[in-house]
Design an enzyme around this catalytic site. Structure first.
Site, PDB file in Angstrom:
ATOM      1  N   CYS A  35      29.335 -28.611  10.343  1.00  0.00           N
ATOM      2  CA  CYS A  35      30.529 -29.518  11.746  1.00  0.00           C
ATOM      3  C   CYS A  35      31.843 -30.469  11.859  1.00  0.00           C
ATOM      4  O   CYS A  35      32.512 -29.776  11.278  1.00  0.00           O
ATOM      5  CB  CYS A  35      29.524 -30.995  11.023  1.00  0.00           C
ATOM      6  SG  CYS A  35      27.696 -31.096  11.228  1.00  0.00           S
ATOM      7  N   GLY A  95      30.280 -25.473  14.888  1.00  0.00           N
ATOM      8  CA  GLY A  95      29.136 -26.061  15.035  1.00  0.00           C
ATOM      9  C   GLY A  95      28.366 -26.102  16.760  1.00  0.00           C
ATOM     10  O   GLY A  95      29.185 -26.550  17.284  1.00  0.00           O
ATOM     11  N   ASN A 125      31.192 -34.669   8.857  1.00  0.00           N
ATOM     12  CA  ASN A 125      31.335 -34.090   8.714  1.00  0.00           C
ATOM     13  C   ASN A 125      31.359 -33.353   7.396  1.00  0.00           C
ATOM     14  O   ASN A 125      31.950 -33.984   6.001  1.00  0.00           O
ATOM     15  CB  ASN A 125      32.731 -33.060   9.014  1.00  0.00           C
ATOM     16  CG  ASN A 125      32.832 -31.800   8.391  1.00  0.00           C
ATOM     17  OD1 ASN A 125      33.783 -31.134   8.543  1.00  0.00           O
ATOM     18  ND2 ASN A 125      31.399 -30.790   8.166  1.00  0.00           N
ATOM     19  N   GLY A 126      30.253 -32.799   6.440  1.00  0.00           N
ATOM     20  CA  GLY A 126      29.608 -32.745   4.969  1.00  0.00           C
ATOM     21  C   GLY A 126      28.644 -33.011   4.552  1.00  0.00           C
ATOM     22  O   GLY A 126      27.517 -33.175   5.838  1.00  0.00           O
ATOM     23  N   TYR A 168      37.244 -18.377   5.828  1.00  0.00           N
ATOM     24  CA  TYR A 168      36.176 -18.364   6.839  1.00  0.00           C
ATOM     25  C   TYR A 168      36.023 -19.157   8.036  1.00  0.00           C
ATOM     26  O   TYR A 168      36.068 -19.075   8.977  1.00  0.00           O
ATOM     27  CB  TYR A 168      34.872 -18.241   6.303  1.00  0.00           C
ATOM     28  CG  TYR A 168      34.072 -17.544   7.282  1.00  0.00           C
ATOM     29  CD1 TYR A 168      33.644 -16.667   9.004  1.00  0.00           C
ATOM     30  CD2 TYR A 168      32.791 -18.329   7.748  1.00  0.00           C
ATOM     31  CE1 TYR A 168      33.021 -16.952   9.930  1.00  0.00           C
ATOM     32  CE2 TYR A 168      32.385 -18.793   8.534  1.00  0.00           C
ATOM     33  CZ  TYR A 168      32.000 -17.243  10.435  1.00  0.00           C
ATOM     34  OH  TYR A 168      30.555 -17.710  10.625  1.00  0.00           O
TER      35      TYR A 168
HETATM   36  P1  AMP Z   1      25.265 -11.612   5.776  1.00  0.00           P
HETATM   37  O1  AMP Z   1      25.161 -10.802   7.029  1.00  0.00           O
HETATM   38  O2  AMP Z   1      24.317 -12.875   6.032  1.00  0.00           O
HETATM   39  O3  AMP Z   1      26.014 -11.208   4.773  1.00  0.00           O
HETATM   40  O4  AMP Z   1      26.558 -12.775   6.359  1.00  0.00           O
HETATM   41  C1  AMP Z   1      28.003 -12.703   6.163  1.00  0.00           C
HETATM   42  C2  AMP Z   1      28.555 -12.528   7.680  1.00  0.00           C
HETATM   43  O5  AMP Z   1      28.281 -13.618   7.754  1.00  0.00           O
HETATM   44  C3  AMP Z   1      30.027 -12.823   8.074  1.00  0.00           C
HETATM   45  O6  AMP Z   1      30.917 -11.731   8.386  1.00  0.00           O
HETATM   46  C4  AMP Z   1      30.736 -13.743   7.500  1.00  0.00           C
HETATM   47  O7  AMP Z   1      31.987 -13.836   8.371  1.00  0.00           O
HETATM   48  C5  AMP Z   1      29.848 -14.978   8.194  1.00  0.00           C
HETATM   49  N1  AMP Z   1      29.404 -15.798   7.605  1.00  0.00           N
HETATM   50  C6  AMP Z   1      30.185 -16.151   6.231  1.00  0.00           C
HETATM   51  N2  AMP Z   1      29.365 -17.286   5.918  1.00  0.00           N
HETATM   52  C7  AMP Z   1      28.472 -17.964   6.794  1.00  0.00           C
HETATM   53  C8  AMP Z   1      28.100 -19.265   7.452  1.00  0.00           C
HETATM   54  N3  AMP Z   1      28.557 -20.094   6.641  1.00  0.00           N
HETATM   55  N4  AMP Z   1      27.881 -19.279   8.874  1.00  0.00           N
HETATM   56  C9  AMP Z   1      27.983 -18.425   9.826  1.00  0.00           C
HETATM   57  N5  AMP Z   1      28.618 -17.020   9.366  1.00  0.00           N
HETATM   58  C10 AMP Z   1      28.905 -17.040   8.433  1.00  0.00           C
END
Ligand code: AMP
Length: 486
Positions: free
Chosen positions: A16, A42, A117-118, A257
């Site tokens: 969020c 979000g 948020n949290g 990230y």
């Molecule tokens: P995955 O495909 O499941 O390994 O997700 C990794 C990818 O998702 C990476 O390219 C990250 O930039 C992105 N990512 C990592 N954490 C999140 C998150 N909490 N929400 C959305 N995207 C994410």
């Protein structure tokens, strides 16, 4: 703010962004701009509540900020000199309009609107207690617990009641709230989620990130401290420390990230932090190659840092289509796989015949990496090496970053060599946990008192996880039934 996820129970949380402003006659219009800047935090729903000195006005909707809040008819309805706004991202299920924030309640002292948020880590336990005492919940968000705790504390003004409520809850929260002629901002005692303070003329602004101050032309004053509550009214700003002395454990994944790279968090540029992590990764896991290619967009600053440090040329070898949503939103593995292809395409001219180093910020399930590697190989790369600018994600986040349950985390199930095989790379390396801390300007991770919350990499959760270990599960189950039946 977490909801139960009846149709997708492997997802543990939501992400969020929050915004608040006091002392500007166009409070709602400024909030819309602020929410635009926080949209990356979000994308599922957005809401604003304003206060005009007499009445509160609310508009909440599922969808992106631009889908609803660009309409003049909506903004002109949200009159007043004070407003708070919220953007929310969840996966599937539990995403009905009743969960869209800011929440609003008419309490004994008057109206109160809240944006959170949290995630709270004792929400099911508290919810169980509250419902046994007769509380009737309107939503399935953990944030509503704060309203019920305030309502049932029968003494004091709005600030006293909010402090009482916060003293009962565990977990991570940055909050913005408005009551009769007040804007309140709070960070939890560990300051896990961000909250910054800005000024625009005489108006005060609170926001998850400084990019939301930039968009309205406000000056960044400072971060709200861990465990600090600020109360803003026509006489100015009052700072309080309702939890006594606290030690900060800010979420390091915001730097890796989640936050926008143009934001400043705790005085540090997110972009610069990412570049430094990339440089550290290059020192720790160097390899001979022809080109460094970022996985867009979040891998870009780390790849730049890696390329600069290693002297290997940086190229945009993957081009992103910006008009499709995040793959994470897709509900099934099959669609998620397709989603990666929809989103990215290899730039053959920069890949063919090359030994490629791919840089991304994290591997969660491994879906993205696997598809990207296939794509780069199909475009003619002779070698593919993957470098990740975070340590392996081995634990779920319970504090407001959306993560699948542990069994779905690739790094929780496999060692690095196995992961490299699954993803299909010639080599795979992650920045070490101490390398991450070095890049963040610390000699090393202080094991007794870590400088950040890094639970997703270490399993060192800085708060109790009461719902995971206690009786909260029962409440959670009955909540699922209720949600499905409705
Ligand atoms: P995955 O495909 O499941 O390994 O997700 C990794 C990818 O998702 C990476 O390219 C990250 O930039 C992105 N990512 C990592 N954490 C999140 C998150 N909490 N929400 C959305 N995207 C994410």
């Amino acid at each position: 703010m977490m909801t139960t996820q009846p149709f997708d129970e492997d997802h543990l949380g939501e992400e969020c962004g929050i915004f608040g402003i006091f002392g500007n006659e166009d409070a709602a219009a400024h909030s819309v701009l602020g929410l635009h800047a926080l949209q990356h935090r979000g994308q599922e729903a957005a809401g604003i509540v304003s206060f005009d000195g007499k009445e509160f006005h609310a508009y909440r909707s599922t969808g992106h900020v631009a889908d609803h809040f660009s309409k003049e008819s909506v903004i002109t309805r949200l009159t007043g000199h004070a407003a708070i706004g919220h953007v929310r991202y969840s996966t599937t299920g539990g995403s009905g309009l009743r969960n869209v924030q800011p929440l609003f309640a008419d309490l004994q002292f008057g109206g109160f609107a809240l944006g959170h948020n949290g995630n709270l880590t004792n929400c099911y336990t508290l919810r169980d207690e509250l419902t046994k005492r007769g509380a009737i919940f309107q939503s399935t968000t953990d944030s509503e617990i704060i309203l019920h705790l305030m309502a049932t504390h029968l003494r004091g003004n709005v600030v006293d009641r909010l402090v009482y409520a916060l003293q009962q809850i565990e977990g991570a929260y940055s909050l913005v709230a408005i009551a009769d002629n007040l804007l309140i901002g709070v960070r939890d005692p560990l300051g896990v989620r961000p909250l910054v303070l800005g000024k625009l003329g005489n108006a005060y602004i609170l926001a998850s990130e400084t990019c939301a101050l930039d968009i309205v032309g406000a000056d960044y004053i400072r971060d709200i401290d861990a465990g600090e509550m600020v109360v803003i009214d026509k006489d100015g700003l009052r700072s309080m420390r309702p939890f006594g002395p606290t030690t900060q454990r800010f979420c390091v994944f915001e730097y890796i990230y989640f936050a926008r790279p143009d934001s400043i968090m705790d005085g540090r540029s997110v972009y610069e932090a990412r570049k430094k992590i990339g440089a550290e990764l290059s020192r720790e896991a160097s390899i001979d190659a022809d080109v460094v290619i970022p996985v867009p967009d979040s891998g870009v600053p780390a790849a730049l840092g890696y390329a600069e440090e290693s002297g290997i040329p940086f190229e945009l070898g993957i081009i992103r289509n910006h008009y499709v949503g995040r793959t994470f939103i897709e509900p099934t593995d099959q669609i998620r796989n397709l989603g990666v292809k929809l989103k990215h395409n290899a730039n053959r001219a920069k890949v063919q015949g090359k030994r490629v180093i791919l840089v991304d910020d994290s591997i969660v399930r491994g879906t993205t990496s696997k598809k990207i590697v296939e794509m780069i190989r199909a475009a003619g790369a002779t070698e593919v090496h993957m470098r990740i600018s975070s340590p392996p994600t081995t634990y779920s986040c319970f504090y407001g970053i959306d993560t699948p349950e542990r069994s779905k985390l690739l790094a929780a199930q496999h060692d690095v060599a196995e992961m490299a095989k699954i993803i299909g790379v010639d080599s795979l390396a992650f920045v070490s946990i101490d390398g991450l801390y070095r890049a963040m300007g610390h000699a090393a991770r202080n094991a007794d008192q870590p400088q950040y919350c890094d639970a997703c990499f270490t399993g060192d959760y800085p708060t109790a996880l009461t719902d995971q270990t206690g009786g909260g599960k029962v409440a959670q189950l009955s909540l699922l039934v209720t949600e499905k039946a409705s």
